[in-house]
Design a protein around this motif. Sequence first.
Motif, PDB file in Angstrom:
ATOM      1  N   VAL A  63      33.381  42.855  32.318  1.00  0.00           N
ATOM      2  CA  VAL A  63      32.372  43.845  32.704  1.00  0.00           C
ATOM      3  C   VAL A  63      32.965  45.242  32.664  1.00  0.00           C
ATOM      4  O   VAL A  63      34.014  45.487  33.264  1.00  0.00           O
ATOM      5  N   LYS A 113      25.196  43.029  34.011  1.00  0.00           N
ATOM      6  CA  LYS A 113      24.753  43.782  35.194  1.00  0.00           C
ATOM      7  C   LYS A 113      24.363  42.781  36.278  1.00  0.00           C
ATOM      8  O   LYS A 113      24.136  41.598  35.984  1.00  0.00           O
ATOM      9  N   SER A 138      31.555  47.376  36.570  1.00  0.00           N
ATOM     10  CA  SER A 138      32.708  46.993  37.405  1.00  0.00           C
ATOM     11  C   SER A 138      33.276  48.197  38.154  1.00  0.00           C
ATOM     12  O   SER A 138      34.183  48.050  38.978  1.00  0.00           O
ATOM     13  N   ALA A 147      23.333  38.820  35.326  1.00  0.00           N
ATOM     14  CA  ALA A 147      24.543  37.993  35.440  1.00  0.00           C
ATOM     15  C   ALA A 147      24.221  36.513  35.685  1.00  0.00           C
ATOM     16  O   ALA A 147      24.802  35.634  35.033  1.00  0.00           O
TER      17      ALA A 147
END
Length: 248
Positions: A227, A209, A231, A213
């Motif tokens: 992701v 997230k 995404s 990240a």
Amino acid sequence: MPRKLAAGNWKMNGVQASLGEIRTLAEAHAGSDVDILICPPATLVSLAAELEGNIQVGGQDCHANKNGAHTGDTSAAMLKDSGAGYVIVGHSERRTDHKETNQQVHDKALAAWSENLIAVVCIGETLEERENGETNQVLANQLAGSVPIGALAANTVVAYEPVWAIGTGKIPTFEEISQAHAFIRGFLASQHETSEAHGMSLLYGGSVKPSNAAEIFALNNVDGALVGGASLKAVDFSAIISALEASA
Ligand code: PGA
């Protein structure tokens, strides 16, 4: 040095209206120094590939054969023809929902290579396997069985996705991610040309997230992320891409 890659797996989500998310990403990250990939459902691959900009497009699976009587399947050649540059193989949802074996994943990776697609080979342990202390053994079995001999940095990306972290909001500790990635790098080097193994991009996947990240991308041997949920919306994925760009 492995290339940095931010890969989005839309799974069974997205219709033509969703292509706007890709346009937004392309505008926000024009000239990015990391690779950006979206794997939309097969119905959108060719439309996504036609969009302007530097967002690469991939499939989420391919059949091992080039064509034939396989209702509902998509071949690597078809993905290539639609403008894809990558294909995910061996995602845990395929391994679970479609009972895909390491051998099938291996054959799909070979099919991808034969069409000059980069294979994103997914591996990862279940929660039970982790709790039993079997993580490295599971990863070794999956790597040995799924990544064909001859893998090159130019045609293979490995995604470490603990099954229990996918779509759950749970992630391993940063220490556990580091350990898994170091193990994967070492195991690949024992099976393949060492310089190729060291040049391969290793992605972490599972509940990545915007909020986690940067810390994940700071870890050794983490070259990007695969992701899912985050995404689907350009605003979230863009924040993850920015974190990767900042780490590069
Ligand atoms: P998630 O999925 O980001 O929604 O956890 C990751 C994946 O399955 O690739």
